[in-house]
Scaffold this motif. Structure first.
Motif, mmCIF file in Angstrom:
data_model
loop_
_atom_site.group_PDB
_atom_site.id
_atom_site.type_symbol
_atom_site.label_atom_id
_atom_site.label_comp_id
_atom_site.label_asym_id
_atom_site.label_seq_id
_atom_site.Cartn_x
_atom_site.Cartn_y
_atom_site.Cartn_z
ATOM 1 N N GLU A 1 0.893 -0.597 -0.589
ATOM 2 C CA GLU A 1 0.371 -0.261 0.254
ATOM 3 C C GLU A 1 1.018 1.167 -0.282
ATOM 4 O O GLU A 1 0.211 2.575 -0.452
ATOM 5 C CB GLU A 1 -1.573 0.752 0.726
ATOM 6 N N MET A 2 2.509 1.447 0.755
ATOM 7 C CA MET A 2 2.831 2.556 0.282
ATOM 8 C C MET A 2 3.625 2.631 -0.683
ATOM 9 O O MET A 2 4.570 3.418 -0.874
ATOM 10 C CB MET A 2 3.673 2.205 1.953
ATOM 11 N N GLY A 3 3.850 1.380 -1.688
ATOM 12 C CA GLY A 3 4.231 1.628 -2.920
ATOM 13 C C GLY A 3 6.279 1.036 -2.670
ATOM 14 O O GLY A 3 6.784 2.000 -3.783
ATOM 15 N N GLN A 4 5.979 0.540 -1.740
ATOM 16 C CA GLN A 4 7.444 -0.251 -1.597
ATOM 17 C C GLN A 4 8.477 -0.652 -2.848
ATOM 18 O O GLN A 4 7.525 -1.709 -3.266
ATOM 19 C CB GLN A 4 7.733 -0.530 -0.161
ATOM 20 N N HIS A 5 9.013 -0.910 -2.344
ATOM 21 C CA HIS A 5 10.128 -1.610 -3.466
ATOM 22 C C HIS A 5 9.847 -3.277 -3.569
ATOM 23 O O HIS A 5 9.973 -3.887 -2.679
ATOM 24 C CB HIS A 5 11.285 -1.525 -3.463
ATOM 25 N N PRO A 6 9.367 -4.183 -4.663
ATOM 26 C CA PRO A 6 9.353 -5.601 -3.849
ATOM 27 C C PRO A 6 10.655 -6.349 -2.530
ATOM 28 O O PRO A 6 9.814 -7.172 -2.232
ATOM 29 C CB PRO A 6 9.952 -6.881 -5.231
ATOM 30 N N LEU A 7 11.890 -5.789 -2.916
ATOM 31 C CA LEU A 7 12.425 -6.046 -1.716
ATOM 32 C C LEU A 7 12.117 -6.319 0.017
ATOM 33 O O LEU A 7 12.039 -6.736 0.302
ATOM 34 C CB LEU A 7 14.061 -5.681 -1.998
ATOM 35 N N ILE A 8 11.567 -4.674 -0.219
ATOM 36 C CA ILE A 8 11.129 -3.806 1.126
ATOM 37 C C ILE A 8 9.940 -5.136 1.140
ATOM 38 O O ILE A 8 9.422 -5.024 2.293
ATOM 39 C CB ILE A 8 10.980 -2.883 1.138
ATOM 40 N N VAL A 9 8.863 -5.084 0.110
ATOM 41 C CA VAL A 9 7.866 -5.468 0.621
ATOM 42 C C VAL A 9 8.398 -7.248 1.292
ATOM 43 O O VAL A 9 7.361 -7.301 2.935
ATOM 44 C CB VAL A 9 6.953 -6.000 -0.511
ATOM 45 N N ILE A 10 9.405 -7.359 0.688
ATOM 46 C CA ILE A 10 9.386 -8.984 1.498
ATOM 47 C C ILE A 10 9.946 -8.727 2.512
ATOM 48 O O ILE A 10 9.628 -9.490 3.791
ATOM 49 C CB ILE A 10 10.264 -10.097 0.676
ATOM 50 N N VAL A 11 10.861 -8.218 2.915
ATOM 51 C CA VAL A 11 11.282 -7.161 4.370
ATOM 52 C C VAL A 11 10.799 -7.424 5.463
ATOM 53 O O VAL A 11 10.464 -7.498 6.136
ATOM 54 C CB VAL A 11 12.047 -6.592 4.241
ATOM 55 N N ALA A 12 9.630 -6.577 4.491
ATOM 56 C CA ALA A 12 8.278 -5.652 5.298
ATOM 57 C C ALA A 12 7.503 -6.961 6.200
ATOM 58 O O ALA A 12 7.047 -7.084 7.493
ATOM 59 C CB ALA A 12 7.365 -4.722 5.115
ATOM 60 N N GLY A 13 7.762 -7.924 5.335
ATOM 61 C CA GLY A 13 6.513 -9.065 5.435
ATOM 62 C C GLY A 13 7.036 -9.852 6.620
ATOM 63 O O GLY A 13 6.738 -10.475 8.002
ATOM 64 N N MET A 14 8.562 -10.248 6.523
ATOM 65 C CA MET A 14 9.278 -10.787 7.338
ATOM 66 C C MET A 14 9.712 -10.370 8.848
ATOM 67 O O MET A 14 9.455 -11.325 10.169
ATOM 68 C CB MET A 14 10.581 -10.433 6.881
ATOM 69 N N VAL A 15 9.786 -9.002 9.064
ATOM 70 C CA VAL A 15 10.195 -8.670 10.104
ATOM 71 C C VAL A 15 8.816 -8.748 11.300
ATOM 72 O O VAL A 15 8.922 -8.561 12.427
ATOM 73 C CB VAL A 15 10.429 -6.752 9.858
ATOM 74 N N THR A 16 7.600 -8.391 10.284
ATOM 75 C CA THR A 16 6.468 -8.606 11.113
ATOM 76 C C THR A 16 6.340 -10.082 12.114
ATOM 77 O O THR A 16 5.528 -9.694 12.467
ATOM 78 C CB THR A 16 5.110 -7.785 10.065
ATOM 79 N N GLY A 17 6.824 -10.928 11.109
ATOM 80 C CA GLY A 17 6.692 -12.307 11.445
ATOM 81 C C GLY A 17 7.695 -12.347 12.361
ATOM 82 O O GLY A 17 6.977 -13.616 13.212
ATOM 83 N N ILE A 18 9.044 -12.102 12.515
ATOM 84 C CA ILE A 18 9.455 -12.700 13.333
ATOM 85 C C ILE A 18 10.292 -11.715 14.151
ATOM 86 O O ILE A 18 10.926 -12.212 15.687
ATOM 87 C CB ILE A 18 11.054 -13.179 12.775
#
Lengths: 204, 204, 204
Positions: free
Chosen positions: A109-126
């Motif tokens: 939703e914030m329009g971030q780069h694909p790598l950052i999308v994956i990192v954001a998911g991982m940070v939220t998860g772990i």
């Protein structure tokens, strides 16, 4: 549906944190605080890193009551919980996958780069689990346990590229959750682990 | 008056942190850094969680000199400090209560939800000590010691609902500080503690 | 030129973090995560404290790949690395000094107070290593090792006041880097340390 699973996941994380607190003989307040940090810490870290304000729990403060309620319930039920090892591990696996999807959605939703999308998911998860382990004075489990972070990354990659391929969002989400969840469960059963890097010599 | 007490509280927190650093045989720089983290960490955490920029010490950098000065003074006075156990515990109790009021004020000015006001007060009051313990590689004391966080919550609740009842701000503040301070001192004397949650079995 | 040195410094920090992870028997993912936290944590902490968004690695996500690549390369080369103690310590010293300059630049561009410029440089230089040690469950080395933070402060002071004196930026930067680097190397060779504050009595 994602929202329902999100609340289940938060509750499950709060309960595992309460058990960790009990092992450290914390008082009831410590149990609640550790539950809040574990259940909400991942999303909080993601939002602070991305500058995404207000934080989820500042905007919806009642989630704090949900987390503390789940933690106190765990104290009351501690004897029963002991026999519920597998249900807990399954809920924890669901939590990991659901948190990952929620985190990816925020970054998309914030329009971030694909790598950052994956990192954001991982940070939220772990990150919640990492903070729990640091506050309990352990080396975080995620650095050496069964495919925990890898599951989060796989889930995020499937979800992000599914959406990029213009597939239907609900379908993509279900597939990503199913694959991630299955991978984590299989890793738990067969004790799959990432290769370890063992280095004995001290540099200093 | 709140401001004068705020500076006394910051100084007291800096000095207790310096003693903790001394127990870990840190060097003078480590003493100053640990003092800054302990004395200013609570307010910094609160401002980052609420997205309240600029941070207090970025806006008033001279407070950093005050904290480092207090820490270095503690090194010079270490032999005397040893006999000052009670004055220190009282100053620390005052600090906890004053930090809580300051944190509540920030959240109230931002128009936050009542629950968030209480949490903001508590974060301001206790996070500095948590960071000090994590950096010293201890399980944070606040998770298991005498009513520390509870005092912060009680103070915040009295202060917030006093203000809501349209009582005079100075009066409400004095009552909240007096009740919180007394509760902490009584808890120290009679070793009041929250019930502990002790859970021995390992989930994994 | 600063940018080239910045990438060298990030790579060096990632590699030292990978070795620390190896000593804790972390898996490959843990190695990458610890490398990211160590190499990028200082800049991230600075940006969060100053409210300077977006974070560097959110804006340039490929730096994450660089860090993970360097970490994985370290695993492959662990046997060789063992003989490279001095090159590593030198790269680490360069990293400390370069990170400090980069951090000062960010604060100067934001128009911060001189004290905050120095603090921003120091946070950028040392927080990565502190996070690494906390996640590895150690008391951070920087609190007790050879002039690490002092080097960062000296570098920042020279750089800031050099710029204030209207000297040429590149010249000031080179002098600050050279002095800071030399000070660190000399401190390593002659084991210079800050005086320690040793305090044995327990306050509680």
């Amino acid at each position: 549906m994602l929202e329902a699973m999100f609340f289940i996941a938060i509750t499950a994380e709060a309960m595992t944190a309460a058990l960790a607190a009990g092992r450290r003989k914390m008082d009831w307040f410590g149990v609640c605080l550790l539950a809040c940090v574990t259940a909400l810490g991942g999303g909080t870290a993601r939002d602070i890193l991305l500058g995404h304000y207000p934080l989820y729990w500042v905007h919806n403060p009642y989630v704090l009551l949900l987390v503390c309620g789940a933690a106190l319930l765990t104290i009351a039920m501690a004897r029963v919980v002991d026999r519920l090892r597998w249900p807990f591990l399954l809920l924890d696996a669901l939590g990991l996958v659901v948190f990952t999807i929620v985190g990816c959605n925020v970054a998309i939703e914030m329009g971030q780069h694909p790598l950052i999308v994956i990192v954001a998911g991982m940070v939220t998860g772990i990150v919640g689990g990492i903070l729990r382990d640091v506050l309990c004075n352990d080396v975080p489990l995620v650095f050496s346990s069964e495919l925990y972070a890898t599951v989060s990354i796989v889930t995020g990659v499937i979800y992000y590229f599914g959406l990029q391929a213009n597939l239907q969002q609900d379908l993509v989400m279900l597939v990503a959750i199913a694959v991630g969840f299955a991978l984590r469960v299989v890793a738990l059963i067969w004790k799959w682990e990432m290769p370890k890097f063992v280095y004995d010599k001290d540099l200093r």
